[in-house]
Design a protein around this motif. Structure first.
Motif, short mmCIF file in Angstrom:
data_model
loop_
_atom_site.label_atom_id
_atom_site.label_comp_id
_atom_site.label_asym_id
_atom_site.label_seq_id
_atom_site.Cartn_x
_atom_site.Cartn_y
_atom_site.Cartn_z
N GLU A 5 29.81 52.45 -34.16
CA GLU A 5 29.75 51.69 -32.92
C GLU A 5 30.78 52.21 -31.93
O GLU A 5 31.97 52.32 -32.27
CB GLU A 5 30.00 50.20 -33.19
CG GLU A 5 28.91 49.53 -33.99
CD GLU A 5 27.58 49.51 -33.27
OE1 GLU A 5 27.58 49.36 -32.02
OE2 GLU A 5 26.54 49.64 -33.94
N GLN A 6 30.36 52.52 -30.72
CA GLN A 6 31.27 53.07 -29.72
C GLN A 6 32.45 52.15 -29.47
O GLN A 6 33.59 52.60 -29.30
CB GLN A 6 30.52 53.33 -28.41
CG GLN A 6 31.40 53.89 -27.30
CD GLN A 6 30.61 54.32 -26.09
OE1 GLN A 6 30.05 55.41 -26.05
NE2 GLN A 6 30.55 53.48 -25.08
N ALA A 7 32.20 50.84 -29.45
CA ALA A 7 33.25 49.88 -29.15
C ALA A 7 34.33 49.87 -30.23
O ALA A 7 35.45 49.38 -29.98
CB ALA A 7 32.67 48.48 -28.98
N SER A 8 34.02 50.38 -31.42
CA SER A 8 34.98 50.35 -32.53
C SER A 8 35.69 51.68 -32.76
O SER A 8 36.55 51.78 -33.64
CB SER A 8 34.26 49.93 -33.82
OG SER A 8 33.68 48.65 -33.68
N ASP A 11 40.98 54.57 -29.99
CA ASP A 11 41.25 54.86 -28.58
C ASP A 11 41.85 56.25 -28.39
O ASP A 11 41.58 56.91 -27.38
CB ASP A 11 42.21 53.83 -28.00
CG ASP A 11 41.57 52.46 -27.84
OD1 ASP A 11 40.33 52.41 -27.71
OD2 ASP A 11 42.29 51.45 -27.86
N ARG A 230 37.93 51.31 -22.04
CA ARG A 230 36.73 50.48 -22.19
C ARG A 230 36.88 49.19 -21.40
O ARG A 230 38.00 48.68 -21.24
CB ARG A 230 36.49 50.12 -23.65
CG ARG A 230 36.38 51.27 -24.64
CD ARG A 230 36.19 50.70 -26.04
NE ARG A 230 35.99 51.70 -27.06
CZ ARG A 230 36.96 52.28 -27.75
NH1 ARG A 230 38.21 51.95 -27.49
NH2 ARG A 230 36.69 53.16 -28.68
N TRP A 231 35.77 48.64 -20.97
CA TRP A 231 35.82 47.40 -20.20
C TRP A 231 36.31 46.23 -21.05
O TRP A 231 37.04 45.37 -20.59
CB TRP A 231 34.47 47.07 -19.58
CG TRP A 231 34.45 45.72 -18.93
CD1 TRP A 231 33.70 44.64 -19.26
CD2 TRP A 231 35.27 45.28 -17.83
NE1 TRP A 231 33.97 43.58 -18.44
CE2 TRP A 231 34.94 43.95 -17.55
CE3 TRP A 231 36.25 45.92 -17.05
CZ2 TRP A 231 35.55 43.22 -16.53
CZ3 TRP A 231 36.87 45.18 -16.04
CH2 TRP A 231 36.51 43.87 -15.78
N ASP A 232 35.93 46.17 -22.33
CA ASP A 232 36.35 45.02 -23.14
C ASP A 232 37.86 44.92 -23.23
O ASP A 232 38.43 43.82 -23.22
CB ASP A 232 35.72 45.05 -24.53
CG ASP A 232 36.04 46.31 -25.32
OD1 ASP A 232 36.65 47.23 -24.75
OD2 ASP A 232 35.67 46.38 -26.50
N GLU A 428 32.54 54.08 -20.15
CA GLU A 428 31.46 53.24 -19.66
C GLU A 428 30.61 54.04 -18.66
O GLU A 428 31.05 55.03 -18.10
CB GLU A 428 32.01 51.99 -18.97
CG GLU A 428 33.11 51.27 -19.72
CD GLU A 428 32.64 50.59 -20.99
OE1 GLU A 428 31.43 50.71 -21.33
OE2 GLU A 428 33.44 49.94 -21.66
N CYS A 465 36.31 51.09 -15.33
CA CYS A 465 35.60 50.45 -16.46
C CYS A 465 34.65 49.37 -15.98
O CYS A 465 33.53 49.24 -16.49
CB CYS A 465 36.62 49.87 -17.44
SG CYS A 465 37.62 51.10 -18.29
N GLU A 469 30.70 49.55 -16.62
CA GLU A 469 30.05 48.49 -17.40
C GLU A 469 28.96 47.80 -16.58
O GLU A 469 27.89 47.46 -17.11
CB GLU A 469 31.08 47.47 -17.86
CG GLU A 469 30.53 46.32 -18.69
CD GLU A 469 30.01 46.73 -20.05
OE1 GLU A 469 29.43 45.86 -20.73
OE2 GLU A 469 30.16 47.90 -20.45
#
Length: 501
Positions: A5-8, A11, A230-232, A428, A465, A469
């Motif tokens: 998963e990209q979000a995981s 960094d 990342r935006w998150d 993003e 970001c 997003e």
């Protein structure tokens, strides 16, 4: 553990030199044999291959003469053990294979595996595994290696790259003559920064990661100054407004631009600023445009400004300024820019403001420059191809020459600010955003955040970001046919995470 998963993904992003240092630290300091790391890499790659392409039973592996090829031989051995039909094609002189890679070749052959010199790929191949070249590539790919890469790219089956697509420069993200166009890439121990900008995203496809169970202490041997944005993470600083907040506490942004026939750019930038939360938005534009923009969006305060001196009152009220969208490079645009540069207000310099700056360069620390590669080339007096050959070197040079924060647009937007020496890569965004007006929106977003009190570096990183997003949300209806204005409702949505369902 394999992360898909990209979000995981981690960094931190690393240089090839740092990767080698980490490998040596793991081997010499922490006592993890190189053979063990190679086995772990091959096992991780085989597991991901099996999970991602469960129907593929005929696989072809192209193996080079280094450790990347050794990883490929581990995959080949495991695939044979699992009753795959395996074709291994050796590229390069097999006599040059040494060390742990040679051991893996011998193990594969001992178990009945056959190695063929590269000539052609089996017609019934379901999947190609690229284990040709690793992170050490420093010269253009030619000869047999280039022939192998071109053959893979012409073959109409999925391609899976080990560690990095062969032919991609792991530090800069440029193609070294030719490169594998993978459907997926698994990176080992660390992620390489060239995978995420320039040609990297197109070459890598979906990116997975496995740290090969290297102890966290190993990473102290190589500090990265490049990270993913990342935006998150960027949005974690957003808080609901105070119940007593008024418009004067939410920032007053002035946008300057929109020469004759170019009102769309400044209008889009202003609307993006409003949707990002600036309390007051003023526009200084050509007289004939003011009423037109106000009729489209009456919340914007539009002023017809024909002479630079007429900017004085507007500048006195502003907390930050965006200049450039639709500015033009004529006498009017140049006069507006020179007047804006007389102030000490925080600035966002975009579009023609950058082209004019290239003619009359100066340096200051309280502005953000947002060039695309062509504008960056003009600012540095070089070619666009030079910028794209090493985007990291380009943005560092821009920041040194012009100061402040710099955002270099493109696939894998880069941000470098004067508050530290690090470079961030915004992951993003999508190709649907490659349309007119997207850069104007971005300038308005960053300017709005600055007017609301965000420091330049934070505003630039957060703005990139947020913009990306919003583009990803808009792309849910498809990338083709996306308009810049399609992002506007999503900017508002993202700025209010407390309202998310």
């Amino acid at each position: 553990m394999i992360i898909t998963e990209q979000a995981s993904l981690p960094d931190a992003l690393y240089l090839a030199e740092q990767v080698r240092a980490l490998d040596q630290t793991a081997i010499k300091v922490f006592g993890i044999p190189g053979a063990t790391l190679m086995e772990r890499a091959g096992n991780a790659a085989f597991r991901l291959m099996h999970e991602r392409w469960p129907q593929a039973r005929n696989i072809t592996l192209l193996c080079g003469t280094g450790n990347n090829g050794g990883d490929g031989y581990v995959v080949a051995r495991l695939a044979r053990q699992a009753d795959y039909h395996v074709q291994v094609l050796q590229v390069g002189d097999a006599k040059k294979i040494t060390g742990d890679a040679k051991t893996q070749v011998e193990l594969y052959v001992q178990e009945g595996g056959v190695v063929e010199p590269f000539q052609s790929i089996d017609d019934d191949t379901d999947l190609i595994v690229d284990a040709l070249l690793g992170t050490g590539l420093e010269r253009a790919v030619t000869g047999l290696w280039a022939n192998a890469i071109r053959a893979v790219n012409q073959y109409k089956v999925p391609v899976f790259s080990l560690d990095i697509p062969s032919g991609l420069h792991s530090d800069s993200g440029r193609i070294m003559g030719c490169a594998i166009q993978a459907d997926a890439t698994i990176s080992f121990i660390v992620l390489k920064r060239g995978m995420f900008t320039g040609d990297g995203p197109a070459c890598c496809g979906g990116i997975a990661f496995d740290d090969l169970d290297v102890p966290p202490e190993v990473y102290g041997a190589g500090t990265s100054n490049t990270c993913m944005l990342r935006w998150d993470a960027a949005s974690s600083a957003l808080k609901p407004r105070s119940r007593t907040q008024h418009k004067g506490q939410s920032g007053h942004l002035l946008l300057v631009g929109g020469d004759k026939g170019m009102l769309g750019a400044i209008s889009l930038a202003a609307q993006a600023a409003a949707r990002t939360g600036a309390g007051l938005i003023s526009i200084a534009t050509r007289l004939e445009h003011a009423a037109l923009i106000a009729s489209q969006r009456p919340e914007l305060m539009c002023h017809g400004v024909e002479k630079a001196d007429d900017l004085s009152t507007l500048l006195a009220r502003a907390d930050a300024v965006v200049i450039g969208p639709g500015l033009g490079q004529g006498d009017w645009g140049l006069a507006m820019l020179r007047r804006v540069l007389e102030t000490n207000l925080p600035l966002v310099m975009d579009a023609d403001a950058l082209n004019l700056l290239a003619i009359e360069p100066e340096k200051r620390e309280n502005w953000v420059l947002t060039p695309h590669p062509g504008e960056a080339a003009r600012l540095l007096g070089c070619s666009t191809s030079t910028i794209q050959a090493d985007r990291f070197a380009a943005i560092a040079a821009l920041q040194r020459r012009y100061g402040g924060a710099v955002l270099l647009k493109g696939a894998g937007t880069l941000i470098c600010s004067g508050d530290d020496s690090s470079i961030g890569i915004c992951i993003e965004g999508n190709p649907g955003m490659a349309v007119g007006g997207m850069g104007d929106l971005l300038a308005g977003v960053i300017g709005s955040l600055m007017a609301q009190g965000e420091p330049l570096g934070n505003a630039t990183r957060m703005g990139a970001c947020l913009h990306g997003e919003a583009g990803d949300l808009a792309a849910r209806l498809g990338e083709k046919g996306m308009l810049a204005s399609d992002l506007l409702p999503f900017l508002r949505q993202l700025m209010n995470p407390e309202c998310a369902e």
